[in-house]
Design an enzyme around this catalytic site. Structure first.
Site: not given
Lengths: 574, 482
Positions: B284, B454-457
């Protein structure tokens, strides 16, 4: 509604001077020993690590409440005054589950106790047996469930492809073993049991030396000595174990690889449990069984059903009536080869080429280097001969005073909890109370999915005994399909079987195949240990809906002759 | 063989192939003889009309294969109708098989002691001597299962079902093999074969050591392979990749074909790019853009250019210095469950090369000075051109820089390469009218940078803070030369 009562009875067994030697058994276990092949029995449950239960002589009741920690430290002070002229009251060689159970009970009885261990505390069960295998089986059970799309759909659940990380599965097993080992060690330390490191050797009556290999040895004296050295995996001749592709349970529990195709030699408990693990993790399995049918040692009816559920629908095939006469590990780009010979004619029947082979042909007693020659004892196929009170018998058939042997090393019943029970029985005797363990009330379980459990006699054994002794037997059966809880779990596959005497309501054997069978068996084994008859236990109430109702139904469906007096004639209001 | 046994047998159905269905009733040595398939079956009737194949007969209704006990006739023998030619062992008994054609036994395809499935050719019958050579050639071409194989090589039952080397015939194609071999099949393969009625003896195993696997049986039964039951998952990252790879297989979309199109397969590099791009879909991402005034940077560039410093080196250095202050942007998310903070800052720079795309990596870009970086960059580009880059020189990046400014692109957005936390897309620096904080307009060089992360991190604020630092470094670039 009051759902539980807490009993607090303490083990107030009076110490009444030792009944040495001569006392003859009133409950001989000759039947058991004549019908069981010890090498096929190997499975275990672990006794509560810190506290041990106590069983007194046949059919007598002894209830014990868990003690608060305070009391433990109080009891540790009791491990301090040995009998005159001895270093210790009791020295136990081997800190497996059997030795551990004996040590805890000995301290409780006020004996100054030492335990000698040459390897790691916990022995086979904790480090290389039942404990880590339960961790692997916990994984395989979940994998099996997650992979069973049909099963999941019937719950209305949707699960994407299940996968696993081999190393993490292996770590789970190792971590569990470490944890239980620490619990065991701590429980003994907190009680003040002296843990002596090194290999123990009997050097004479009431004398033991111990020490690490190549180091100086220490001689100690003890009023009584218990040998509890256990067993190691049995590897038949012709089999070359390399620890990588040809392995025993010791290696398999580390789960270093998950082979695509593995042959399991032996379809007893170890083999069955590993077939459950391996097939759940994606391996294909071929059983090699020397006897004519798979799963020898189980009640035939249970075995048949188990085969229908645990073998036939899985990625398993089998060769029965054959010996694996030669097994060569994979090397030089060649697969593992296994030569099969006919069990009777010894003719070469087949050669298998597979990725790995697990040798699960039973366990051999670990009794070498014990110095048995110093007390004139000869082992039989490695097993130390004992009488029904675990007293060691020498080569002339005489009892060796103050020397006992418990657990796998005596081969009576190769189960961890049996070893522990034998240890407690010995401690009872050396602390002055005669005690004979009833092996027929010791339950056994195989932790496949679903589980198999049993206590007492199988149907053929019971029929044989009935014919010999001239009584009738009856069989009662109930199905898990009729149980609400089992159906709620979509686990209706399974039966419970009761073998009993219709004339007096005695329970001869109970066999369960189905969900949580290993936990369900204890109602039956306790009834057998306490001598409870069917006509009494059938009035006991079970919570609804629970799996225990399978056993409730079982007792209720038994037809005991009506003129048998019942202890509980009427419910008593309290 | 036992004639008494045969006498007592119930005659089973005769099975002839169509070519002789209307022919005369063959003669049998035994009155109650079972079916014998002995037919003329030719692939090309105009050429080989006179060469007939002798097939393994079905001697009982349950027979699936037969073993040649012995050839009564030898190659070259003249046969007349009704003569016994070969003895076949079925699952029930040994039986003589006769010919109902006159001719010459030209070639023995299945030797004594070997087995063949029912219907497979076991010998060739020539009508005239002239055709013997042709028949022999045919037999020889058919396979290596030569008649010279000694009978002694045949082990005792169960017979190894040596697959017959097929003559060129449309019969249920038996497998060509080097001779008798042990059929090894896994337990599940056997179960599947039974379930789907696949003759496992006719399969060629593709598993380890040539064993027959469940997949082989499924392929033979023409069914889709069952979903892999318990594949170990080594890294969670593989799962989406596998899913993505499986997706096209499941519903391969059919695109309209435009006539005249040329199909050029991917080069290795292009295939790798394609794979990475598909994998990137499972991450994402989001984008944050930032305008940066570059007058000071341009001035610096003019100053250091003679010393061999490139714009790429300047930007990489600036990015690395900003990353030092924002380690999360230099991190990556490998398992979907954790941050992996990288210990070094390795700036990968996207380079279009030879119709492909590669990302040479400037390692420790925060520690090396501008000149060393520029030198390193030159080396890397040379290596990339000559395809000499080592794997660690293009896959060890922790942050990627992509610059299309030289083409006049004012802004674009980049796809985040798998395994990294962020990528920066740099546009061209163009004279732009900007208003300062006092409201005065002026014309400055401004470029737009756009970072994909990366929007997870990496969250929006992280990226904004990073860009602010980056802009500050670029706008006051003196620190770059230190």
């Amino acid at each position: 509604m009051q759902s539980s009562f807490s009993l607090s009875l303490s083990s107030a067994s009076p110490i009444t001077g030792r009944s040495d030697g001569g006392a003859t058994s009133t409950a001989p276990d000759l039947f058991f020993s004549s019908t069981t092949t010890p090498s096929q029995l190997r499975f275990c449950g672990l006794r509560r690590e810190a506290f041990s239960g106590c069983k007194s002589s046949n059919n007598a009741l002894l209830l014990k409440q868990l003690r608060p920690m305070k009391k433990i430290s109080a009891s540790s002070s009791r491990n301090g005054t040995p009998s005159k002229g001895f270093d210790y009251d009791l020295v136990i060689i081997g800190a497996g589950v059997g030795g551990h159970g004996a040590a805890l009970h000995a301290v409780e009885k006020g004996l100054k106790t030492a335990i000698i261990e040459g390897d790691v505390v916990g022995g086979t069960c904790v480090n290389r047996g039942c404990v880590p295998s339960k961790a692997l089986l916990a994984v395989s059970g979940r994998m099996r469930e997650l992979q069973n799309e049909h099963h999941m759909k019937s719950f209305g659940l949707q699960v994407a492809a299940a996968g696993y990380d081999r190393q993490q599965v292996a770590d789970h097993a190792q971590n569990l073993a470490t944890k239980i080992r620490n619990n065991l060690t701590n429980s003994m330390k907190s009680l003040g049991v002296d843990i002596l490191t090194g290999f123990g050797t009997v050097v004479g009556p009431q004398k033991v030396k111990y020490g690490k290999v190549g180091e100086s040895e220490t001689l100690i004296t003890a009023k009584d000595i218990i040998i509890a050295t256990g067993s190691v995996p049995f590897v038949p001749k012709g089999v070359e174990v390399d620890g990588k592709t040809v392995i025993t349970s010791d290696h398999a529990l580390k789960l270093e690889t998950v082979p695509e195709w593995i042959v399991i030699v032996g379809s007893g408990y170890i083999g069955l449990e590993f077939s459950d693990v391996y097939t759940a993790l994606g391996s294909e399995v071929t059983f090699v069984e020397a006897l004519d049918q798979l799963m020898p040692g189980f009640d035939p009816e249970i075995g048949k059903l188990a085969q229908r559920v645990l073998i036939n629908p899985r990625k398993i095939d089998y060769h029965t009536g054959v010996f694996a006469s030669k097994i060569t590990p994979a090397r030089d780009g060649k697969p593992v080869t296994i030569e099969l010979i006919d069990a009777k004619t010894k003719e070469l029947k087949d050669t298998l080429e597979v990725d790995a082979a697990l040798i699960a042909t039973g366990r051999a007693p670990f009794t070498q280097g014990l110095g048995l020659e110093n007390v004139n004892v000869e082992t039989q196929r490695g097993f130390i001969p004992v009488d029904e009170r675990m007293r060691v018998i020498d080569s002339k058939g005489k009892l060796v005073p103050h020397l006992y042997c418990i657990g796998d090393a005596n081969g009576k019943m190769m189960l961890a909890h049996a070893a522990s029970a034998q240890g407690i029985s010995v401690v009872e005797q050396v602390s002055g109370k005669d005690h004979v363990l009833n092996h027929l009330s010791i339950p056994a379980a195989c932790f496949t999915h679903p589980e198999i459990s049993m206590v007492g006699l199988t149907e053929p054994q019971a029929r044989e005994k009935a014919e010999k002794e001239g009584f009738e037997i009856s069989i009662a059966k109930t199905s898990f399909k009729a149980n609400t809880k089992a159906l709620a779990e979509n686990e209706g596959e399974g039966i419970a079987k009761l073998i009993y005497r219709p004339d007096n309501g005695e329970i001869l054997g109970v066999h369960i195949f189905g969900m949580h069978a290993a936990d369900l068996i204890h109602e039956a084994s306790n009834a057998m240990a306490l001598g409870t008859r069917i006509q009494d236990i059938k009035y006991a109430v079970h919570a609804h809906p629970t799996l225990s109702e399978v056993i409730d139904e079982l007792f209720k469906s038994a037809k005991v002759k009506s003129d048998v007096p019942s202890a509980v004639a009427e419910p008593v209001a309290v | 063989m036992s004639s008494s046994l045969l006498q007592s047998r119930v005659p089973t159905a005769l099975s002839f192939s169509s070519s002789i269905a209307g022919g005369t009733k063959p003669q049998w040595r035994f009155t109650s003889a079972p079916a014998v398939t002995f037919t003329r079956r030719t692939r090309n009737s105009t050429i080989h009309a006179k060469i007939r194949e002798i097939f393994m007969p079905a001697l009982s209704s349950t027979m699936t294969e037969g073993k040649i006990v012995s050839w009564i006739k030898s190659e070259g023998d003249v046969l007349s109708k009704g003569e016994s030619v070969v003895v076949v062992e079925s699952d029930k008994a040994d039986m003589d098989v006769e010919t109902f054609y006159d001719g010459i036994l030209a070639a023995i395809v299945v030797a004594e002691g070997e087995s063949a499935p029912v219907g497979a050719p076991i010998g060739l019958l020539a009508e005239t001597e002239a055709e013997i050579e042709e028949a022999k050639a045919k037999a020889a071409g058919a396979g290596s299962s030569a008649p010279s194989t000694p009978a002694a090589s045949a082990p005792s039952p169960p017979p190894p079902p040596a697959p017959v080397a097929a003559a060129p015939t449309p019969v249920a194609a038996p497998v060509a093999a080097d001779g008798p071999r042990k059929i090894v099949s896994t337990p599940f393969a056997k179960k599947l074969a039974k379930q789907h009625k696949v003759d496992i003896n006719k399969l060629v195993g593709t598993g380890p050591f040539g064993r027959i696997t469940p997949a082989d049986v499924e392929a033979a039964a023409g069914i889709a392979p069952a979903k892999s039951s318990a594949a170990p998952v080594t890294a969670a990252a593989h799962a989406p990749a596998a899913a993505a790879a499986a997706a096209p297989a499941k519903s391969a979309p059919t695109f309209a074909e435009i006539p005249g199109a040329t199909i050029v397969p991917f080069t290795t590099m292009q295939a790798a790019v394609s794979k990475n791009m598909i994998e990137s879909l499972s991450v994402p991402t989001f984008r944050v853009g930032y305008p940066i005034i570059t007058d000071a940077l341009d001035a610096l560039y003019e100053k250091v250019k003679p010393k061999g410093v490139t714009m790429t080196a300047l930007l990489a250095k600036a990015a690395a210095m900003a990353l030092v202050q924002h380690p999360v942007v230099n991190a990556s998310c490998k398992d979907g469950k954790s941050f992996t903070y990288n210990s070094s800052i390795n700036i990968a720079v996207a380079v279009a090369i030879n119709g492909g795309l590669i990302t040479p990596v400037l390692p420790d870009a925060d520690k090396l000075d501008l000149y060393l970086l520029s030198q390193k960059w030159k080396e890397l580009v040379e290596k990339a051109r000559s395809k000499q880059l080592q794997p660690h020189e293009y896959n060890s990046g922790t942050f990627t820089l992509s610059n299309l400014g030289m083409f006049g692109v004012d802004r674009f957005d980049a796809i985040l390469p798998p395994g990294q936390g962020a990528i920066m897309a740099v546009g061209a620096s163009k004279p732009t009218a900007v208003a300062d904080k006092d409201g005065y307009f002026s014309v400055k060089s401004q470029m737009l940078v756009n970072v994909t992360a990366d929007h997870r991190i990496v969250y929006g604020a992280d990226l904004a803070a990073f860009l602010k630092t980056f802009a500050k470094i670029v706008q006051e670039p003196d620190s770059l030369t230190m």
